[in-house]
Design a protein around this motif. Structure first.
Motif, PDB file in Angstrom:
ATOM      1  N   ILE A 268      26.022  10.560  -5.284  1.00 36.51           N
ATOM      2  CA  ILE A 268      27.197  10.501  -6.155  1.00 36.51           C
ATOM      3  C   ILE A 268      28.173  11.614  -5.812  1.00 36.51           C
ATOM      4  O   ILE A 268      29.382  11.387  -5.674  1.00 36.51           O
ATOM      5  N   LEU A 269      27.665  12.822  -5.657  1.00 33.63           N
ATOM      6  CA  LEU A 269      28.534  13.963  -5.366  1.00 33.63           C
ATOM      7  C   LEU A 269      29.256  13.794  -4.035  1.00 33.63           C
ATOM      8  O   LEU A 269      30.441  14.113  -3.916  1.00 33.63           O
ATOM      9  N   GLU A 270      28.540  13.285  -3.048  1.00 33.40           N
ATOM     10  CA  GLU A 270      29.153  13.093  -1.734  1.00 33.40           C
ATOM     11  C   GLU A 270      30.335  12.136  -1.814  1.00 33.40           C
ATOM     12  O   GLU A 270      31.408  12.403  -1.255  1.00 33.40           O
TER      13      GLU A 270
ATOM     14  N   VAL B 202      36.621   9.302 -11.408  1.00 30.46           N
ATOM     15  CA  VAL B 202      35.649   8.575 -10.596  1.00 30.46           C
ATOM     16  C   VAL B 202      34.582   8.012 -11.527  1.00 30.46           C
ATOM     17  O   VAL B 202      33.931   8.755 -12.266  1.00 30.46           O
ATOM     18  N   TYR B 203      34.431   6.701 -11.501  1.00 33.48           N
ATOM     19  CA  TYR B 203      33.406   6.014 -12.288  1.00 33.48           C
ATOM     20  C   TYR B 203      32.190   5.731 -11.404  1.00 33.48           C
ATOM     21  O   TYR B 203      32.331   5.418 -10.215  1.00 33.48           O
TER      22      TYR B 203
ATOM     23  N   TYR C 177      35.666   3.942  -7.898  1.00 31.59           N
ATOM     24  CA  TYR C 177      34.396   3.451  -8.423  1.00 31.59           C
ATOM     25  C   TYR C 177      33.316   3.608  -7.362  1.00 31.59           C
ATOM     26  O   TYR C 177      33.525   3.235  -6.203  1.00 31.59           O
ATOM     27  N   ILE C 178      32.181   4.170  -7.752  1.00 34.10           N
ATOM     28  CA  ILE C 178      31.040   4.347  -6.854  1.00 34.10           C
ATOM     29  C   ILE C 178      29.873   3.533  -7.393  1.00 34.10           C
ATOM     30  O   ILE C 178      29.513   3.669  -8.571  1.00 34.10           O
ATOM     31  N   GLU C 179      29.290   2.683  -6.556  1.00 38.32           N
ATOM     32  CA  GLU C 179      28.077   1.990  -6.944  1.00 38.32           C
ATOM     33  C   GLU C 179      26.907   2.878  -6.540  1.00 38.32           C
ATOM     34  O   GLU C 179      26.557   2.993  -5.371  1.00 38.32           O
ATOM     35  N   ALA C 180      26.332   3.576  -7.518  1.00 38.32           N
ATOM     36  CA  ALA C 180      25.268   4.532  -7.245  1.00 38.32           C
ATOM     37  C   ALA C 180      24.454   4.757  -8.508  1.00 38.32           C
ATOM     38  O   ALA C 180      24.895   4.471  -9.619  1.00 38.32           O
ATOM     39  N   ASP C 181      23.256   5.300  -8.329  1.00 42.49           N
ATOM     40  CA  ASP C 181      22.309   5.541  -9.405  1.00 42.49           C
ATOM     41  C   ASP C 181      22.262   7.028  -9.704  1.00 42.49           C
ATOM     42  O   ASP C 181      22.213   7.845  -8.773  1.00 42.49           O
ATOM     43  N   ILE C 182      22.261   7.407 -10.975  1.00 42.53           N
ATOM     44  CA  ILE C 182      22.224   8.821 -11.337  1.00 42.53           C
ATOM     45  C   ILE C 182      20.985   9.513 -10.781  1.00 42.53           C
ATOM     46  O   ILE C 182      20.971  10.729 -10.585  1.00 42.53           O
TER      47      ILE C 182
END
Length: 261
Positions: free
Chosen positions: A135-137, A98-99, A124-129
């Motif tokens: 992100i985990l969800e 998962v990117y 691919y997930i568009e998300a911010d650290i």
């Protein structure tokens, strides 16, 4: 596994850390604003970027050879072959990756990131650290959190300032991983060339990009409670598993791989 995504809107007038990094690696996916920042950085920054990338490739191959078949890569950046999924799926075709990134230009390249073996999977997930729970969800849709996962955070944390709770972010992510998982993390430092730190930090700051270089002890905090894989927290060219490290090459990235107990 692929996910349909709308074409993102990219503001080419402002530099972005992922595109500056692409410039330093000799890529093609950057714009004038990114080149203006990259061109003002010392030549050493180009070499550091290449050494950091080479470490990622060695670490990914080692993890795959150790039987790890699930990967969560945060701060993916613009694809530069070989990408993480290409490395690990070459060793284990069933690997799942998962990117995650929040730069629109990375989303444009999602198709190349989502290419996978027939037995494996990529997403691919568009998300911010800075939103680790989000992100985990999303990652749970592809990864099995009851089995070991390698969390990869490459050349990202130095863009997370102290006020953004960098240690809390990584702790939230690591705490969600089961025993036997790994944290792979790299971070820029001024320990070896303090005379260049002001130039590097100032160049990024003028471009509107916050940068927080960290000392060895500060980087070690990201790995608290974890068991380092030899050779521990070292500079990028010093991290080797299958062969002795080459003659010490100067680098301003600390890197480490550590196991979740």
């Amino acid at each position: 596994m692929t996910t349909g995504t709308p074409k993102p809107q990219i503001d080419t007038s402002k530099p972005h850390s992922a595109r500056v990094y692409d410039y330093l690696l000799g890529g093609r996916d950057h714009f004038a604003a990114d080149r203006q920042v990259g061109a003002l950085l010392p030549e050493k920054s180009r070499r550091d970027a290449r050494l950091n990338r080479a470490f990622m490739q060695r670490a990914a191959a080692w993890l795959a050879s150790e039987g790890v078949d699930q990967y969560l890569d945060i701060g993916t950046g613009i694809p530069t072959e070989p990408n993480l999924h290409q490395i690990v799926q070459r060793i284990n075709p069933k690997s799942r990756v998962v990117y995650t990134d929040h730069d629109p230009i990375v989303l444009q390249h999602a198709e190349s990131l989502l290419a996978s073996t027939a037995d494996g999977a990529t997403d691919y997930i568009e998300a911010d650290i800075r939103e680790p729970l989000v992100i985990l969800e999303h990652a749970r849709a592809t990864l099995d959190f009851s089995r070991p996962i390698a969390l990869s955070v490459i050349a990202l944390m130095h863009f997370i300032t102290d006020g953004q709770d960098p240690y809390g972010i990584t702790r939230t992510l690591v705490d969600a991983l089961p025993s036997g998982s790994y944290l792979v993390l790299t971070q820029g430092t001024a320990d070896f060339h303090p005379q260049l730190a002001g130039q590097v930090t100032g160049t990024y700051t003028k471009g509107g990009i916050a940068l927080r270089l960290r000392a060895h002890a500060e980087v070690a905090r990201f790995f608290e409670g974890l068991a380092f894989v030899a050779p521990g927290l070292v500079t990028a060219p010093q991290w080797y598993q299958e062969a002795p490290a080459p003659a010490d090459e100067d680098c301003s990235f600390y890197v480490g791989v550590a196991r979740v107990p």
